[in-house]
Design a protein around this motif. Structure first.
Motif, PDB file in Angstrom:
ATOM      1  N   UNK A 158       1.792  -1.002   9.028  1.00 13.82           N
ATOM      2  CA  UNK A 158       2.141   0.421   8.973  1.00 13.82           C
ATOM      3  C   UNK A 158       3.075   0.747   7.811  1.00 13.82           C
ATOM      4  N   UNK A 159       3.938  -0.195   7.410  1.00 17.35           N
ATOM      5  CA  UNK A 159       4.905   0.117   6.348  1.00 17.35           C
ATOM      6  C   UNK A 159       4.308  -0.051   4.957  1.00 17.35           C
ATOM      7  N   UNK A 160       3.155  -0.712   4.843  1.00 21.38           N
ATOM      8  CA  UNK A 160       2.574  -0.956   3.513  1.00 21.38           C
ATOM      9  C   UNK A 160       2.248   0.350   2.785  1.00 21.38           C
ATOM     10  N   UNK A 161       1.582   1.346   3.418  1.00 20.76           N
ATOM     11  CA  UNK A 161       1.299   2.591   2.690  1.00 20.76           C
ATOM     12  C   UNK A 161       2.549   3.290   2.163  1.00 20.76           C
ATOM     13  N   UNK A 162       3.674   3.116   2.863  1.00 24.03           N
ATOM     14  CA  UNK A 162       4.904   3.744   2.376  1.00 24.03           C
ATOM     15  C   UNK A 162       5.412   3.050   1.116  1.00 24.03           C
ATOM     16  N   UNK A 163       5.089   1.756   0.973  1.00 19.69           N
ATOM     17  CA  UNK A 163       5.550   1.018  -0.203  1.00 19.69           C
ATOM     18  C   UNK A 163       4.642   1.140  -1.401  1.00 19.69           C
ATOM     19  N   UNK A 164       3.332   1.210  -1.187  1.00 19.89           N
ATOM     20  CA  UNK A 164       2.382   1.232  -2.314  1.00 19.89           C
ATOM     21  C   UNK A 164       1.816   2.612  -2.570  1.00 19.89           C
ATOM     22  N   UNK A 165       2.078   3.559  -1.673  1.00 22.60           N
ATOM     23  CA  UNK A 165       1.562   4.900  -1.853  1.00 22.60           C
ATOM     24  C   UNK A 165       0.272   5.132  -1.080  1.00 22.60           C
ATOM     25  N   UNK A 166      -0.201   6.386  -1.052  1.00 24.23           N
ATOM     26  CA  UNK A 166      -1.360   6.738  -0.230  1.00 24.23           C
ATOM     27  C   UNK A 166      -2.704   6.521  -0.918  1.00 24.23           C
ATOM     28  N   UNK A 167      -2.771   5.670  -1.935  1.00 24.74           N
ATOM     29  CA  UNK A 167      -4.019   5.415  -2.654  1.00 24.74           C
ATOM     30  C   UNK A 167      -4.947   4.596  -1.754  1.00 24.74           C
ATOM     31  N   UNK A 168      -6.021   5.226  -1.240  1.00 20.73           N
ATOM     32  CA  UNK A 168      -6.906   4.549  -0.306  1.00 20.73           C
ATOM     33  C   UNK A 168      -7.653   3.394  -0.959  1.00 20.73           C
ATOM     34  N   UNK A 169      -8.029   3.533  -2.231  1.00 18.80           N
ATOM     35  CA  UNK A 169      -8.721   2.449  -2.914  1.00 18.80           C
ATOM     36  C   UNK A 169      -7.822   1.232  -3.084  1.00 18.80           C
ATOM     37  N   UNK A 170      -6.551   1.482  -3.404  1.00 19.35           N
ATOM     38  CA  UNK A 170      -5.599   0.379  -3.536  1.00 19.35           C
ATOM     39  C   UNK A 170      -5.375  -0.306  -2.199  1.00 19.35           C
ATOM     40  N   UNK A 171      -5.247   0.478  -1.124  1.00 17.07           N
ATOM     41  CA  UNK A 171      -5.057  -0.107   0.202  1.00 17.07           C
ATOM     42  C   UNK A 171      -6.248  -0.966   0.593  1.00 17.07           C
ATOM     43  N   UNK A 172      -7.460  -0.501   0.257  1.00 18.55           N
ATOM     44  CA  UNK A 172      -8.653  -1.288   0.583  1.00 18.55           C
ATOM     45  C   UNK A 172      -8.673  -2.602  -0.190  1.00 18.55           C
ATOM     46  N   UNK A 173      -8.202  -2.575  -1.452  1.00 19.25           N
ATOM     47  CA  UNK A 173      -8.213  -3.800  -2.271  1.00 19.25           C
ATOM     48  C   UNK A 173      -7.219  -4.821  -1.764  1.00 19.25           C
ATOM     49  N   UNK A 174      -6.038  -4.364  -1.362  1.00 14.86           N
ATOM     50  CA  UNK A 174      -5.011  -5.318  -0.930  1.00 14.86           C
ATOM     51  C   UNK A 174      -5.064  -5.562   0.571  1.00 14.86           C
ATOM     52  N   UNK A 175      -5.988  -4.906   1.277  1.00 16.90           N
ATOM     53  CA  UNK A 175      -6.058  -5.025   2.729  1.00 16.90           C
ATOM     54  C   UNK A 175      -6.138  -6.450   3.244  1.00 16.90           C
ATOM     55  N   UNK A 176      -7.064  -7.307   2.724  1.00 17.70           N
ATOM     56  CA  UNK A 176      -7.133  -8.682   3.236  1.00 17.70           C
ATOM     57  C   UNK A 176      -5.832  -9.456   3.069  1.00 17.70           C
ATOM     58  N   UNK A 177      -5.185  -9.293   1.910  1.00 17.61           N
ATOM     59  CA  UNK A 177      -3.923  -9.995   1.689  1.00 17.61           C
ATOM     60  C   UNK A 177      -2.845  -9.524   2.657  1.00 17.61           C
ATOM     61  N   UNK A 178      -2.781  -8.219   2.906  1.00 13.77           N
ATOM     62  CA  UNK A 178      -1.771  -7.686   3.816  1.00 13.77           C
ATOM     63  C   UNK A 178      -2.034  -8.156   5.248  1.00 13.77           C
ATOM     64  N   UNK A 179      -3.302  -8.185   5.651  1.00 14.85           N
ATOM     65  CA  UNK A 179      -3.623  -8.685   6.991  1.00 14.85           C
ATOM     66  C   UNK A 179      -3.193 -10.137   7.145  1.00 14.85           C
ATOM     67  N   UNK A 180      -3.435 -10.942   6.131  1.00  9.35           N
ATOM     68  CA  UNK A 180      -3.052 -12.355   6.209  1.00  9.35           C
ATOM     69  C   UNK A 180      -1.527 -12.522   6.221  1.00  9.35           C
ATOM     70  N   UNK A 181      -0.843 -11.772   5.377  1.00 14.88           N
ATOM     71  CA  UNK A 181       0.625 -11.879   5.352  1.00 14.88           C
ATOM     72  C   UNK A 181       1.208 -11.415   6.680  1.00 14.88           C
ATOM     73  N   UNK A 182       0.694 -10.308   7.227  1.00 16.43           N
ATOM     74  CA  UNK A 182       1.177  -9.829   8.514  1.00 16.43           C
ATOM     75  C   UNK A 182       0.927 -10.827   9.627  1.00 16.43           C
ATOM     76  N   UNK A 183      -0.271 -11.435   9.643  1.00 21.61           N
ATOM     77  CA  UNK A 183      -0.578 -12.426  10.671  1.00 21.61           C
ATOM     78  C   UNK A 183       0.297 -13.660  10.524  1.00 21.61           C
ATOM     79  N   UNK A 184       0.560 -14.064   9.278  1.00 22.08           N
ATOM     80  CA  UNK A 184       1.424 -15.229   9.055  1.00 22.08           C
ATOM     81  C   UNK A 184       2.836 -14.976   9.564  1.00 22.08           C
ATOM     82  N   UNK A 185       3.396 -13.819   9.227  1.00 22.53           N
ATOM     83  CA  UNK A 185       4.759 -13.510   9.664  1.00 22.53           C
ATOM     84  C   UNK A 185       4.824 -13.333  11.180  1.00 22.53           C
ATOM     85  N   UNK A 186       3.829 -12.652  11.749  1.00 27.28           N
ATOM     86  CA  UNK A 186       3.825 -12.474  13.202  1.00 27.28           C
ATOM     87  C   UNK A 186       3.619 -13.795  13.919  1.00 27.28           C
ATOM     88  N   UNK A 187       2.859 -14.708  13.302  1.00 22.05           N
ATOM     89  CA  UNK A 187       2.639 -16.013  13.919  1.00 22.05           C
ATOM     90  C   UNK A 187       3.884 -16.874  13.979  1.00 22.05           C
TER      91      UNK A 187
END
Length: 221
Positions: free
Chosen positions: A31-60
């Motif tokens: 949820x905090x990623x869009x506040x840091x990188x901005x509301x660019x939907x194309x950028x969010x889609x590009x970095x989405x896999x990396x953010x999911x992995x980082x979030x899962x790693x930290x939550x794990x």
């Protein structure tokens, strides 16, 4: 071993909120990623896999310090150490890692497709990220067992566990993200990093419990 697995799953779900805390933390990271990188939907889609992995790693990492703590407090850890040889203890650690993954990390994998939608990822990217998380996150549990075993005798070893686990988890993160991108980005391949990711999980499934059992014996001595 079946009784040990079910017992650890129940303890993992109840302890500190269990799976719910991990999923909420995972959601907070996404949820905090869009506040840091901005509301660019194309950028969010590009970095989405990396953010999911980082979030899962930290939550794990949440709850790893309690992997052996409850057993140490009630004395059952000493019984497990004395009950058999090194290989039997390693197999016991393997079962406890599977229970921790089931209780604390599997809910993150299940929640990943929903959070992928929040990141504006396409269905292929969501499917690839979820598949790589399902294959790669068991390695995080086996790596975490080593850190938890080293810090089991410390009253507040949570930070130490994170410091020990994160460097070892970097290869898993790299190949998990690479495989996720390979499924949607040409000419990046999917299968080579995915197979390496699966090999890392199998490698740490063998090395992690053995190293954790040695650490537990050393702490017991």
């Amino acid at each position: 071993m079946r009784a040990l697995f079910l017992r650890d799953v129940r303890l993992g779900i109840r302890a500190g909120g269990g799976a719910l805390v991990g999923v909420l933390f995972f959601l907070a990271v996404i949820a905090v990623v869009p506040f840091g990188v901005g509301p660019d939907l194309n950028l969010l889609a590009r970095i989405g896999p990396a953010i999911l992995w980082i979030g899962a790693l930290l939550a794990g990492l949440l709850g790893l310090d309690r992997l052996f703590q409850a057993d140490r407090e009630d004395g059952s850890l000493d019984l497990l150490i004395l009950a058999g040889d090194r290989h039997m203890l390693a197999f016991t650690v393997f079962i406890k890692c599977l229970a921790h993954w089931t209780a604390a990390i599997l809910p993150l994998v299940i929640a990943a497709p929903v959070l992928g939608v929040f990141m504006n990822m396409d269905p292929a990217g969501i499917g690839a990220a979820t598949l790589t998380l399902a294959v790669g996150t068991p390695a995080l549990a086996f790596i975490g067992a080593v850190g938890a075993a080293v810090a089991v005798s410390l009253p507040r070893g949570g930070l130490l566990v994170s410091v020990l686990v994160l460097p070892l988890a970097i290869p898993v993160l790299i190949f998990g993200v690479a495989a996720s991108y390979g499924a949607t980005t040409d000419p990046q391949p999917f299968w080579p990093p995915f197979l390496i990711l699966a090999a890392l999980s199998l490698f740490f499934a063998v090395i992690g419990p053995l190293a954790a059992s040695l650490a537990l014996k050393a702490n017991a001595d």
